[in-house]
Design a protein around this motif. Structure first.
Motif, short mmCIF file in Angstrom:
data_model
loop_
_atom_site.label_atom_id
_atom_site.label_comp_id
_atom_site.label_asym_id
_atom_site.label_seq_id
_atom_site.Cartn_x
_atom_site.Cartn_y
_atom_site.Cartn_z
N TYR B 109 -11.40 -55.95 19.31
CA TYR B 109 -10.33 -56.69 18.65
C TYR B 109 -9.74 -55.85 17.52
CZ TYR B 109 -8.01 -59.71 15.30
OH TYR B 109 -7.09 -60.23 14.43
N ALA B 110 -8.41 -55.86 17.40
CA ALA B 110 -7.75 -55.32 16.21
C ALA B 110 -6.45 -56.09 16.05
CB ALA B 110 -7.49 -53.82 16.36
N HIS B 111 -5.75 -55.87 14.95
CA HIS B 111 -4.45 -56.55 14.80
C HIS B 111 -3.38 -55.54 14.43
CE1 HIS B 111 -4.46 -56.63 10.32
NE2 HIS B 111 -5.78 -56.73 10.46
N TYR B 112 -2.18 -55.81 14.92
CA TYR B 112 -1.10 -54.86 14.69
C TYR B 112 -0.10 -55.33 13.65
CZ TYR B 112 1.40 -57.78 18.17
OH TYR B 112 1.96 -58.82 18.86
N ASP B 113 -0.31 -56.54 13.08
CA ASP B 113 0.56 -56.96 11.97
C ASP B 113 -0.08 -56.53 10.66
OD1 ASP B 113 -1.56 -58.91 12.29
OD2 ASP B 113 -0.51 -60.14 10.81
N GLY B 114 0.73 -56.51 9.59
CA GLY B 114 0.23 -56.08 8.28
C GLY B 114 0.47 -57.14 7.23
N GLN B 115 -0.11 -56.93 6.06
CA GLN B 115 0.08 -57.82 4.91
C GLN B 115 1.56 -57.84 4.51
OE1 GLN B 115 -2.02 -59.29 2.04
NE2 GLN B 115 -3.20 -59.85 3.84
N PRO B 116 2.02 -58.96 3.94
CA PRO B 116 3.40 -58.98 3.42
C PRO B 116 3.62 -57.81 2.46
CG PRO B 116 2.38 -61.15 3.23
CD PRO B 116 1.31 -60.20 3.69
N VAL B 117 4.84 -57.30 2.42
CA VAL B 117 5.12 -56.17 1.52
C VAL B 117 6.23 -56.52 0.54
CG1 VAL B 117 4.48 -54.12 2.82
CG2 VAL B 117 6.64 -55.25 3.33
N ASP B 118 6.16 -55.92 -0.64
CA ASP B 118 7.25 -55.97 -1.61
C ASP B 118 7.77 -54.54 -1.71
OD1 ASP B 118 8.93 -56.11 -3.73
OD2 ASP B 118 7.40 -56.63 -5.21
N PRO B 119 8.83 -54.20 -0.96
CA PRO B 119 9.27 -52.80 -0.92
C PRO B 119 9.52 -52.23 -2.32
CG PRO B 119 10.46 -54.11 0.72
CD PRO B 119 9.68 -55.07 -0.15
N ALA B 120 9.95 -53.09 -3.26
CA ALA B 120 10.25 -52.60 -4.62
C ALA B 120 8.99 -52.07 -5.30
CB ALA B 120 10.86 -53.72 -5.45
N ALA B 121 7.82 -52.53 -4.84
CA ALA B 121 6.57 -52.09 -5.47
C ALA B 121 6.12 -50.73 -4.94
CB ALA B 121 5.48 -53.13 -5.26
N TRP B 122 6.76 -50.25 -3.85
CA TRP B 122 6.42 -48.92 -3.31
C TRP B 122 7.27 -47.89 -4.05
CZ3 TRP B 122 3.46 -47.93 1.46
CH2 TRP B 122 2.75 -49.06 1.87
N THR B 123 6.82 -47.51 -5.22
CA THR B 123 7.68 -46.71 -6.09
C THR B 123 7.83 -45.28 -5.59
OG1 THR B 123 5.74 -46.37 -7.45
CG2 THR B 123 7.30 -48.04 -8.18
N ASP B 124 6.86 -44.79 -4.83
CA ASP B 124 7.00 -43.44 -4.28
C ASP B 124 6.79 -43.54 -2.78
OD1 ASP B 124 7.20 -40.73 -3.89
OD2 ASP B 124 5.12 -40.32 -4.44
N GLY B 125 7.88 -43.79 -2.06
CA GLY B 125 7.77 -43.99 -0.63
C GLY B 125 8.19 -45.40 -0.26
N ALA B 126 8.12 -45.71 1.02
CA ALA B 126 8.53 -47.03 1.50
C ALA B 126 7.49 -47.49 2.52
CB ALA B 126 9.91 -46.94 2.14
N PRO B 127 7.32 -48.83 2.67
CA PRO B 127 6.20 -49.32 3.48
C PRO B 127 6.22 -48.85 4.93
CG PRO B 127 7.61 -51.14 2.68
CD PRO B 127 8.04 -49.91 1.98
N PHE B 128 7.42 -48.65 5.48
CA PHE B 128 7.46 -48.32 6.91
C PHE B 128 8.00 -46.90 7.15
CE2 PHE B 128 7.68 -52.98 6.54
CZ PHE B 128 6.42 -53.23 7.07
N GLU B 129 7.79 -46.05 6.15
CA GLU B 129 8.10 -44.63 6.32
C GLU B 129 6.83 -43.85 5.99
OE1 GLU B 129 11.46 -43.81 3.79
OE2 GLU B 129 12.62 -45.46 4.69
N PRO B 130 5.97 -43.66 7.00
CA PRO B 130 4.66 -43.05 6.74
C PRO B 130 4.82 -41.70 6.07
CG PRO B 130 4.89 -43.70 9.06
CD PRO B 130 6.21 -43.91 8.43
N LEU B 131 4.00 -41.44 5.07
CA LEU B 131 4.02 -40.12 4.46
C LEU B 131 2.60 -39.65 4.20
CD1 LEU B 131 3.48 -40.38 1.16
CD2 LEU B 131 5.79 -41.23 1.20
N LEU B 132 2.50 -38.35 4.03
CA LEU B 132 1.19 -37.71 3.89
C LEU B 132 1.00 -37.30 2.44
CD1 LEU B 132 -1.19 -36.67 5.69
CD2 LEU B 132 0.04 -34.50 5.85
N ARG B 133 -0.20 -37.54 1.91
CA ARG B 133 -0.54 -37.07 0.56
C ARG B 133 -1.76 -36.17 0.66
NH1 ARG B 133 2.05 -39.96 -3.40
NH2 ARG B 133 3.05 -41.85 -2.65
N ASN B 134 -1.89 -35.29 -0.31
CA ASN B 134 -3.03 -34.36 -0.26
C ASN B 134 -4.31 -34.97 -0.81
OD1 ASN B 134 -2.42 -34.34 -2.93
ND2 ASN B 134 -1.85 -32.17 -3.05
N ALA B 135 -4.25 -36.25 -1.20
CA ALA B 135 -5.44 -37.00 -1.61
C ALA B 135 -5.00 -38.45 -1.75
CB ALA B 135 -5.99 -36.48 -2.94
N ALA B 136 -5.95 -39.35 -1.97
CA ALA B 136 -5.60 -40.74 -2.24
C ALA B 136 -4.81 -40.82 -3.55
CB ALA B 136 -6.86 -41.59 -2.33
#
Lengths: 399, 399
Positions: B109-136
């Motif tokens: 079992y797994a799920h493909y939906d995600g938690q609600p998002v507040d795009p304004a809170a994604w200050t560096d990036g956007a919820p549905f534009e995956p990006l890579l970071r060199n650490a957490a």
């Protein structure tokens, strides 16, 4: 605003220079009312143009636009106007209109900035697009077009109609009402018996952080016998109110921090302290169920009301029961005291709460922080710094 | 996700059909790791494409796009796929991959939906534009470009790198990891020894309101020996965790109503009851300072842990002190119990608070309402309806 124009016109006539024939107040009211009915369209247009300029104190370009616009409005009446500058904010707009032979000077205070707005919350209309309704929203008022200017319009504005825009009542209307009163007296050739000064502030809703300093710098302009603040409520019965003092107000922002980042409530709940819960606990500890503040010494510095004040309060119309019904309040705070008495006391009020998200936006987290904004009203005898220290000390003592 | 691919590959091999030579688990892990290092770019591209489809359960068109995309991903692996429809929501995506001679069937079992998002809170990036970071982010991670595909890339992804997007961990990665594990086994010619079924849900974060009904309708598809939920946390030490049960969860929204409209705090404070204060009082009354729920009978139905569970808990690595430091927690709740023990208990958590405005947006009002969202985790022995009634009863009893 109709009553305001007549009231302000009469306030400008409390005494007359010797040798002038004094028109009776009732005559003045009648003359001013006639002027108002003939000029409603012009007066409302001036108000709406003024309301259309966004006026949040922190919005520097726009708040300064308001001041420039105000200066034009005052100078059009022959009022000598000075902008007393405040860096990055709207200036204090000072105006002076001298009357030959007048012996007394009255200063009228009002403010041209408005409360912060959330445009998204204006579901029918926008904060800076004034619109007319055929009644208050609470009374089911619907949008109606502004009446078209014309001969048939005289007195065409119905008493129940309401203008909606940020600052439509608090506090741009009193400014427009004052200018309309001056216009009316002049049109009806009723001489001013007073020197008039105005102080129009651009950051009252931001807590007036520069007002005292600015006025002290320009003390020489401010000689007067009386200052009237045109920024108070009407009585809920609709009758005009004259206040003989103002409470002070301090604003307090509280942020309770939780874990450094929001945590999954299933993986960390029961273990990670929850800042929303801590904030709730803190706020709940501040007041009892009657609304009495539990912070030590909170009421100690209050100067008790004198006999005159108590008599005036007792004589006020008591419509608390009507208000409770109108506002849907099952049981007011204050252990049975009347509203009019309660607002003579210091207060501590939660203006807002925020932590993570609620409702359909809620996430299953232990939030990383929780915020509250409070305001505390101060009465005679109280010192704002001491009050702030009292509240801050209480918060510290709660850990 | 790297560990996940190897772990899932081994899970698919717990027993082999008679007559087949069983490769040792260590060999499988090695083979799968080799495949992963050769194919990182392809695996990450599949993950990122999947993450780029917005996946909030209530966003009907997009959540259904996710399901259609998933169906293609499964069918590309020869998995027989059925969409079990739910009106207005994302379907349950059911998949089946039979292995000749396999005797056992596992459902993942797994799920493909995600938690609600507040795009304004994604200050560096956007919820549905995956990006890579060199650490957490917590470790100061900065955005870096995705490595360019090429011969030199083998094993080019550093273990500290992190993908950021909604559902990057919860819960799209386990799906991509499973498919990569299948690809790896096939590429390395390691036969599957199990029948595999998958149940991929599209509204887990909305509380799975239709899952039970939908699965009951399609019971005939679901015969199996074991169900594995790929939707749990790793241990904070980074070591994989296997859970042998899940807590339940109920969400509760509370709205406290005050006056019918927000009132000026100077004119009505001390008299009009403040819903933000009432809500604080209500929440504060629900738990004591150790985080223990004070609602009567809240812990009565809990099935106590057995000796086996207690031993397993005691054997878990204890890194609570590290966690406290990392998360900036001065003193956890739970009166000294370990995190691992505490999440075995029922919980009651405040997910969020909202009332009027705070900070620079604060208005000097008695708000008209105050809202909180809570979630309550349930353990074995507890009934969600009874729990809800308990909480609702407590709220009613507080007036």
């Amino acid at each position: 605003m109709k009553k305001a124009i007549a009231t302000l016109a009469v306030l400008l006539l409390p005494c007359l220079a010797a040798g002038q024939k004094a028109p009776a107040p009732a005559q003045v009211v009648q003359a001013v009312r006639a002027y108002r009915m003939e000029n409603e369209d012009r007066i409302m247009r001036e108000l709406c143009e003024f309301l259309a300029i966004p006026n949040i104190a922190s919005d520097t370009p726009n708040i300064q636009k308001n001041a420039a616009h105000l200066m034009e409005m005052l100078e059009a009446r022959g009022i000598e106007t000075h902008l007393l500058p405040i860096t990055g904010r709207g200036p204090v707009v000072f105006g002076k209109l001298l009357s030959p032979e007048a012996k007394h000077t009255v200063i009228l205070y009002a403010h041209y900035d408005g409360q912060p707005v959330d445009p998204a919350a204006w579901t029918d209309g926008a904060p800076f697009e004034p619109l007319l309704r055929n009644a208050a929203i609470e009374a089911g008022g619907k949008r109606i077009p502004f009446p078209v200017n014309g001969a048939g319009l005289r007195g065409g504005y119905n008493d129940d109609w309401r203008i909606y825009a940020r600052s439509a009542s608090d506090d741009k209307s009193p400014i427009v009402a004052l200018l309309a009163a001056l216009d009316a007296l002049r049109a009806k050739e009723i001489p001013l018996a007073l020197n008039l000064k105005v102080i129009l502030e651009g950051e009252e809703e931001a807590g007036s952080p520069n007002l005292q300093r600015t006025l002290e710098l320009h003390k020489n302009l401010l000689g007067a016998d009386l200052l009237i603040t045109a920024d108070g409520p009407v009585h809920q019965s609709g009758r005009p109110l004259v206040f003989f003092g103002n409470r002070g107000d301090i604003g307090i922002d509280i942020t309770v921090y939780g874990p450094l980042r929001a945590l999954h409530s299933g993986h960390y709940g029961n273990w990670a302290p929850n800042p929303a819960m801590e904030l709730s606990r803190l706020l709940a500890s501040m007041k009892d169920e009657d609304g009495r503040v539990l912070i030590a010494g909170y009421y100690d510095d209050v100067t008790p009301l004198g006999e005159v004040e108590k008599k005036a309060l007792a004589a006020m119309p008591d419509n608390d029961a009507d208000l409770e019904r109108e506002l849907g309040i099952a049981k007011p705070e204050g252990a049975g005291k009347k509203l009019a008495e309660l607002i003579m006391e210091p207060s501590l009020n939660v203006c807002g709460l925020r932590s993570a998200y609620v409702g359909s936006q809620a996430q299953n987290v232990v939030p990383d922080k929780a915020e509250a904004s409070l305001d505390a009203r101060l009465v005679r005898g109280e010192d704002p710094q001491k009050k702030f220290d009292q509240i801050a000390g209480f918060i510290r003592s709660q850990g």
